[in-house]
Scaffold this motif. Structure first.
Motif, PDB file in Angstrom:
ATOM      1  N   ASP A  15       5.234  15.943   0.980  1.00  0.00           N
ATOM      2  CA  ASP A  15       6.456  16.697   1.275  1.00  0.00           C
ATOM      3  C   ASP A  15       7.469  15.858   2.040  1.00  0.00           C
ATOM      4  OD1 ASP A  15       5.386  18.896   0.013  1.00  0.00           O
ATOM      5  OD2 ASP A  15       4.598  19.767   1.867  1.00  0.00           O
ATOM      6  N   ASP A  16       6.971  14.820   2.727  1.00  0.00           N
ATOM      7  CA  ASP A  16       7.864  13.922   3.470  1.00  0.00           C
ATOM      8  C   ASP A  16       8.496  12.860   2.573  1.00  0.00           C
ATOM      9  OD1 ASP A  16       5.647  12.369   2.915  1.00  0.00           O
ATOM     10  OD2 ASP A  16       5.385  11.663   4.974  1.00  0.00           O
ATOM     11  N   GLU A  17       8.224  12.953   1.254  1.00  0.00           N
ATOM     12  CA  GLU A  17       8.745  12.044   0.241  1.00  0.00           C
ATOM     13  C   GLU A  17       8.305  10.603   0.471  1.00  0.00           C
ATOM     14  OE1 GLU A  17      12.949  12.664  -0.196  1.00  0.00           O
ATOM     15  OE2 GLU A  17      12.655  14.653  -1.030  1.00  0.00           O
ATOM     16  N   ARG A  18       7.067  10.442   0.928  1.00  0.00           N
ATOM     17  CA  ARG A  18       6.468   9.120   1.114  1.00  0.00           C
ATOM     18  C   ARG A  18       5.147   9.093   0.374  1.00  0.00           C
ATOM     19  NH1 ARG A  18      10.969   8.042   2.272  1.00  0.00           N
ATOM     20  NH2 ARG A  18      11.739   7.514   4.306  1.00  0.00           N
ATOM     21  N   VAL A  19       4.816   7.944  -0.164  1.00  0.00           N
ATOM     22  CA  VAL A  19       3.587   7.792  -0.928  1.00  0.00           C
ATOM     23  C   VAL A  19       2.385   7.673   0.002  1.00  0.00           C
ATOM     24  CG1 VAL A  19       3.735   5.265  -1.093  1.00  0.00           C
ATOM     25  CG2 VAL A  19       2.493   6.553  -2.828  1.00  0.00           C
ATOM     26  N   ALA A  20       1.296   8.239  -0.444  1.00  0.00           N
ATOM     27  CA  ALA A  20      -0.005   8.053   0.203  1.00  0.00           C
ATOM     28  C   ALA A  20      -0.930   7.458  -0.843  1.00  0.00           C
ATOM     29  CB  ALA A  20      -0.556   9.374   0.705  1.00  0.00           C
ATOM     30  N   VAL A  21      -1.569   6.370  -0.481  1.00  0.00           N
ATOM     31  CA  VAL A  21      -2.558   5.759  -1.364  1.00  0.00           C
ATOM     32  C   VAL A  21      -3.855   6.518  -1.140  1.00  0.00           C
ATOM     33  CG1 VAL A  21      -3.744   3.632  -1.987  1.00  0.00           C
ATOM     34  CG2 VAL A  21      -1.376   3.534  -1.206  1.00  0.00           C
ATOM     35  N   ARG A  22      -4.389   7.101  -2.198  1.00  0.00           N
ATOM     36  CA  ARG A  22      -5.549   7.996  -2.080  1.00  0.00           C
ATOM     37  C   ARG A  22      -6.875   7.285  -1.829  1.00  0.00           C
ATOM     38  NH1 ARG A  22      -5.369  13.450  -4.885  1.00  0.00           N
ATOM     39  NH2 ARG A  22      -3.169  13.958  -4.829  1.00  0.00           N
ATOM     40  N   CYS A  23      -7.007   6.028  -2.203  1.00  0.00           N
ATOM     41  CA  CYS A  23      -8.278   5.333  -1.960  1.00  0.00           C
ATOM     42  C   CYS A  23      -7.996   3.915  -1.467  1.00  0.00           C
ATOM     43  CB  CYS A  23      -9.153   5.322  -3.206  1.00  0.00           C
ATOM     44  SG  CYS A  23      -8.428   4.528  -4.634  1.00  0.00           S
ATOM     45  N   ALA A  24      -8.787   3.484  -0.495  1.00  0.00           N
ATOM     46  CA  ALA A  24      -8.587   2.169   0.116  1.00  0.00           C
ATOM     47  C   ALA A  24      -8.849   1.043  -0.889  1.00  0.00           C
ATOM     48  CB  ALA A  24      -9.479   2.017   1.336  1.00  0.00           C
ATOM     49  N   GLU A  25      -9.913   1.188  -1.652  1.00  0.00           N
ATOM     50  CA  GLU A  25     -10.259   0.190  -2.660  1.00  0.00           C
ATOM     51  C   GLU A  25     -10.119   0.809  -4.043  1.00  0.00           C
ATOM     52  OE1 GLU A  25     -11.169  -3.076  -2.473  1.00  0.00           O
ATOM     53  OE2 GLU A  25     -10.783  -3.024  -0.324  1.00  0.00           O
ATOM     54  N   VAL A  26      -9.350   0.176  -4.887  1.00  0.00           N
ATOM     55  CA  VAL A  26      -9.163   0.674  -6.259  1.00  0.00           C
ATOM     56  C   VAL A  26     -10.391   0.285  -7.080  1.00  0.00           C
ATOM     57  CG1 VAL A  26      -7.753   0.483  -8.338  1.00  0.00           C
ATOM     58  CG2 VAL A  26      -6.663   0.464  -6.088  1.00  0.00           C
ATOM     59  N   MET A  45      -9.877  -4.638  -5.385  1.00  0.00           N
ATOM     60  CA  MET A  45      -8.446  -4.718  -5.252  1.00  0.00           C
ATOM     61  C   MET A  45      -7.967  -3.561  -4.373  1.00  0.00           C
ATOM     62  SD  MET A  45      -5.492  -4.621  -8.181  1.00  0.00           S
ATOM     63  CE  MET A  45      -5.472  -2.884  -8.471  1.00  0.00           C
ATOM     64  N   ARG A  46      -6.975  -3.859  -3.578  1.00  0.00           N
ATOM     65  CA  ARG A  46      -6.354  -2.851  -2.723  1.00  0.00           C
ATOM     66  C   ARG A  46      -4.888  -2.699  -3.119  1.00  0.00           C
ATOM     67  NH1 ARG A  46      -8.766  -1.634   2.090  1.00  0.00           N
ATOM     68  NH2 ARG A  46      -6.762  -1.257   3.062  1.00  0.00           N
ATOM     69  N   ILE A  47      -4.353  -1.523  -2.892  1.00  0.00           N
ATOM     70  CA  ILE A  47      -2.917  -1.278  -3.055  1.00  0.00           C
ATOM     71  C   ILE A  47      -2.376  -0.941  -1.670  1.00  0.00           C
ATOM     72  CG2 ILE A  47      -1.147   0.188  -4.090  1.00  0.00           C
ATOM     73  CD1 ILE A  47      -2.559  -1.519  -6.150  1.00  0.00           C
ATOM     74  N   GLU A  48      -1.314  -1.606  -1.306  1.00  0.00           N
ATOM     75  CA  GLU A  48      -0.675  -1.353  -0.022  1.00  0.00           C
ATOM     76  C   GLU A  48       0.712  -0.783  -0.266  1.00  0.00           C
ATOM     77  OE1 GLU A  48      -0.823  -5.134   1.920  1.00  0.00           O
ATOM     78  OE2 GLU A  48      -2.987  -5.001   2.240  1.00  0.00           O
ATOM     79  N   ALA A  49       1.100   0.156   0.590  1.00  0.00           N
ATOM     80  CA  ALA A  49       2.414   0.800   0.476  1.00  0.00           C
ATOM     81  C   ALA A  49       3.257   0.460   1.689  1.00  0.00           C
ATOM     82  CB  ALA A  49       2.248   2.308   0.365  1.00  0.00           C
ATOM     83  N   ASP A  50       4.493   0.076   1.446  1.00  0.00           N
ATOM     84  CA  ASP A  50       5.471  -0.156   2.512  1.00  0.00           C
ATOM     85  C   ASP A  50       6.299   1.117   2.618  1.00  0.00           C
ATOM     86  OD1 ASP A  50       7.628  -0.820   4.111  1.00  0.00           O
ATOM     87  OD2 ASP A  50       7.995  -2.738   3.127  1.00  0.00           O
ATOM     88  N   LEU A  51       5.966   1.939   3.596  1.00  0.00           N
ATOM     89  CA  LEU A  51       6.621   3.240   3.722  1.00  0.00           C
ATOM     90  C   LEU A  51       8.083   3.133   4.116  1.00  0.00           C
ATOM     91  CD1 LEU A  51       3.745   5.317   5.332  1.00  0.00           C
ATOM     92  CD2 LEU A  51       4.342   5.015   2.922  1.00  0.00           C
ATOM     93  N   THR A  52       8.505   1.985   4.608  1.00  0.00           N
ATOM     94  CA  THR A  52       9.929   1.808   4.920  1.00  0.00           C
ATOM     95  C   THR A  52      10.745   1.633   3.648  1.00  0.00           C
ATOM     96  OG1 THR A  52       9.779  -0.603   5.193  1.00  0.00           O
ATOM     97  CG2 THR A  52       9.390   0.767   7.155  1.00  0.00           C
ATOM     98  N   ARG A  53      10.090   1.251   2.551  1.00  0.00           N
ATOM     99  CA  ARG A  53      10.782   1.073   1.271  1.00  0.00           C
ATOM    100  C   ARG A  53      10.635   2.268   0.344  1.00  0.00           C
ATOM    101  NH1 ARG A  53      10.854  -5.055  -0.541  1.00  0.00           N
ATOM    102  NH2 ARG A  53      12.464  -4.087  -1.780  1.00  0.00           N
ATOM    103  N   CYS A  54       9.599   3.079   0.566  1.00  0.00           N
ATOM    104  CA  CYS A  54       9.315   4.206  -0.321  1.00  0.00           C
ATOM    105  C   CYS A  54      10.437   5.239  -0.228  1.00  0.00           C
ATOM    106  CB  CYS A  54       7.981   4.849   0.050  1.00  0.00           C
ATOM    107  SG  CYS A  54       7.543   6.228  -1.036  1.00  0.00           S
ATOM    108  N   ALA A  55      10.945   5.632  -1.403  1.00  0.00           N
ATOM    109  CA  ALA A  55      12.019   6.628  -1.470  1.00  0.00           C
ATOM    110  C   ALA A  55      11.528   7.927  -2.103  1.00  0.00           C
ATOM    111  CB  ALA A  55      13.207   6.075  -2.248  1.00  0.00           C
ATOM    112  N   GLY A  56      10.241   8.016  -2.389  1.00  0.00           N
ATOM    113  CA  GLY A  56       9.671   9.253  -2.895  1.00  0.00           C
ATOM    114  C   GLY A  56       9.987   9.566  -4.340  1.00  0.00           C
TER     115      GLY A  56
END
Length: 62
Positions: free
Chosen positions: A28-39, A1-12
């Motif tokens: 620090d930019d108040e955007r999420v980073a997904v730490r691993c490509a595959e969960v 399974m993968r998790i994808e983030a839409d950085l245009t929607r992320c509000a931190g």
């Protein structure tokens, strides 16, 4: 399974990081980073909980 983030929607808000800090980090930019490509299978349940906890629906499982 993968998790994808839409950085245009992320509000931190950091709910994902609070639920699963091993999978997500809000920078620090108040955007999420997904730490691993595959969960890993062992983290699947917590990953889905983090996706559901996002108030801006910036995360999705794929």
């Amino acid at each position: 399974m993968r998790i994808e983030a839409d950085l245009t929607r992320c509000a931190g808000h950091g709910m994902c990081e609070a639920v699963a800090p091993e999978l997500f980090r809000v920078g620090d930019d108040e955007r999420v980073a997904v730490r691993c490509a595959e969960v890993p299978e062992s983290e699947r349940e917590v990953a889905l909980l983090a996706v559901d906890s996002c108030p801006t629906q910036a995360l999705r499982s794929a």
